[in-house]
Motif scaffolding. Structure first.
Motif, PDB file in Angstrom:
ATOM      1  N   UNK A  31      -3.170  24.060  21.648  1.00 37.64           N
ATOM      2  CA  UNK A  31      -3.261  22.470  21.816  1.00 37.64           C
ATOM      3  C   UNK A  31      -4.436  21.658  21.926  1.00 37.64           C
ATOM      4  N   UNK A  32      -4.968  21.970  22.797  1.00 36.07           N
ATOM      5  CA  UNK A  32      -6.632  21.840  23.067  1.00 36.07           C
ATOM      6  C   UNK A  32      -7.455  21.659  21.998  1.00 36.07           C
ATOM      7  N   UNK A  33      -7.476  22.523  20.774  1.00 35.47           N
ATOM      8  CA  UNK A  33      -7.756  22.798  19.594  1.00 35.47           C
ATOM      9  C   UNK A  33      -7.765  21.385  18.804  1.00 35.47           C
ATOM     10  N   UNK A  34      -6.212  21.299  18.810  1.00 36.20           N
ATOM     11  CA  UNK A  34      -5.812  19.970  17.455  1.00 36.20           C
ATOM     12  C   UNK A  34      -5.802  19.484  18.571  1.00 36.20           C
ATOM     13  N   UNK A  35      -6.063  18.443  20.542  1.00 35.51           N
ATOM     14  CA  UNK A  35      -6.312  17.367  20.512  1.00 35.51           C
ATOM     15  C   UNK A  35      -7.391  17.405  20.267  1.00 35.51           C
ATOM     16  N   UNK A  43      -8.447  10.084  15.335  1.00 39.65           N
ATOM     17  CA  UNK A  43      -7.163   9.830  14.662  1.00 39.65           C
ATOM     18  C   UNK A  43      -6.433   9.768  15.426  1.00 39.65           C
ATOM     19  N   UNK A  44      -5.369   8.424  16.224  1.00 36.24           N
ATOM     20  CA  UNK A  44      -3.670   8.929  16.319  1.00 36.24           C
ATOM     21  C   UNK A  44      -3.307  10.359  16.472  1.00 36.24           C
ATOM     22  N   UNK A  45      -2.105  10.411  17.107  1.00 34.33           N
ATOM     23  CA  UNK A  45      -1.559  11.085  16.799  1.00 34.33           C
ATOM     24  C   UNK A  45      -0.526  11.017  15.532  1.00 34.33           C
ATOM     25  N   UNK A  46      -0.098   9.521  15.650  1.00 32.63           N
ATOM     26  CA  UNK A  46       0.785   9.070  14.784  1.00 32.63           C
ATOM     27  C   UNK A  46      -0.288   9.420  13.316  1.00 32.63           C
ATOM     28  N   UNK A  47      -1.004   8.416  13.378  1.00 30.12           N
ATOM     29  CA  UNK A  47      -2.383   8.641  12.171  1.00 30.12           C
ATOM     30  C   UNK A  47      -2.210   9.968  11.880  1.00 30.12           C
ATOM     31  N   UNK A  48      -2.958  11.302  12.816  1.00 34.15           N
ATOM     32  CA  UNK A  48      -2.994  12.531  12.005  1.00 34.15           C
ATOM     33  C   UNK A  48      -1.222  13.535  11.977  1.00 34.15           C
ATOM     34  N   UNK A  49      -0.006  12.782  12.380  1.00 37.14           N
ATOM     35  CA  UNK A  49       0.952  13.169  11.623  1.00 37.14           C
ATOM     36  C   UNK A  49       1.279  12.313   9.817  1.00 37.14           C
ATOM     37  N   UNK A  59       3.181  15.692  15.872  1.00 35.18           N
ATOM     38  CA  UNK A  59       2.210  16.801  16.683  1.00 35.18           C
ATOM     39  C   UNK A  59       1.766  16.807  17.974  1.00 35.18           C
ATOM     40  N   UNK A  60       2.673  15.162  19.124  1.00 38.05           N
ATOM     41  CA  UNK A  60       2.284  15.629  20.538  1.00 38.05           C
ATOM     42  C   UNK A  60       3.327  17.123  20.927  1.00 38.05           C
ATOM     43  N   UNK A  61       4.020  17.129  20.104  1.00 41.02           N
ATOM     44  CA  UNK A  61       4.703  18.788  20.477  1.00 41.02           C
ATOM     45  C   UNK A  61       3.918  19.919  20.095  1.00 41.02           C
ATOM     46  N   UNK A  62       2.595  19.839  19.504  1.00 43.63           N
ATOM     47  CA  UNK A  62       1.643  21.172  18.895  1.00 43.63           C
ATOM     48  C   UNK A  62       0.850  21.122  20.125  1.00 43.63           C
ATOM     49  N   UNK A  63       0.769  19.679  20.764  1.00 45.91           N
ATOM     50  CA  UNK A  63      -1.118  19.557  20.980  1.00 45.91           C
ATOM     51  C   UNK A  63       0.233  20.165  22.948  1.00 45.91           C
ATOM     52  N   UNK A  74      -1.395  24.139   9.093  1.00 49.07           N
ATOM     53  CA  UNK A  74      -2.926  24.924   9.354  1.00 49.07           C
ATOM     54  C   UNK A  74      -3.358  24.232   8.043  1.00 49.07           C
ATOM     55  N   UNK A  75      -3.100  24.341   6.984  1.00 55.00           N
ATOM     56  CA  UNK A  75      -4.190  23.753   5.900  1.00 55.00           C
ATOM     57  C   UNK A  75      -3.980  22.373   6.459  1.00 55.00           C
ATOM     58  N   UNK A  76      -2.849  21.905   6.362  1.00 55.75           N
ATOM     59  CA  UNK A  76      -2.645  19.832   5.895  1.00 55.75           C
ATOM     60  C   UNK A  76      -4.058  19.759   7.520  1.00 55.75           C
ATOM     61  N   UNK A  77      -3.815  20.039   8.783  1.00 58.58           N
ATOM     62  CA  UNK A  77      -4.228  19.771  10.104  1.00 58.58           C
ATOM     63  C   UNK A  77      -5.705  19.815   9.798  1.00 58.58           C
ATOM     64  N   UNK A  78      -6.264  20.848   9.314  1.00 55.75           N
ATOM     65  CA  UNK A  78      -7.676  21.093   8.540  1.00 55.75           C
ATOM     66  C   UNK A  78      -8.543  20.672   7.858  1.00 55.75           C
ATOM     67  N   UNK A  79      -7.194  20.046   7.125  1.00 61.66           N
ATOM     68  CA  UNK A  79      -7.982  18.943   5.885  1.00 61.66           C
ATOM     69  C   UNK A  79      -8.295  17.595   6.281  1.00 61.66           C
TER      70      UNK A  79
END
Length: 79
Positions: A31-35, A43-49, A59-63, A74-79
């Protein structure tokens, strides 16, 4: 009858609050890394979502929670 909007400036949960209620749980290492990466990308959480075809709550749950993301996520988040 017309409604009158009354705003209490001392209320921490008013409409001008840009972020949600602070969590009482610490972030997980993932979660720290994603944040950090999300914020670095501006990006906001909504924009990443939206980018990963999900929603802000996910996204908040992942964080905040220990989760295992699917390879496609993972691929979508990394893109």
């Amino acid at each position: 009858m017309q409604a009158i909007l009354v705003r209490n400036e001392s209320d921490p949960y008013n409409a001008d609050m840009k972020t949600g209620r602070p969590s009482d749980k610490p972030r997980t290492p993932l979660g720290e890394r994603i944040t950090a990466l999300r914020e670095r990308a501006g990006l906001s959480q909504d924009e990443l979502a939206h980018k990963v075809d999900s929603n802000q709550k996910t996204v908040a749950y992942w964080e905040r929670r220990a989760v295992t993301l699917k390879p496609a996520q993972i691929e979508a988040v990394a893109a």
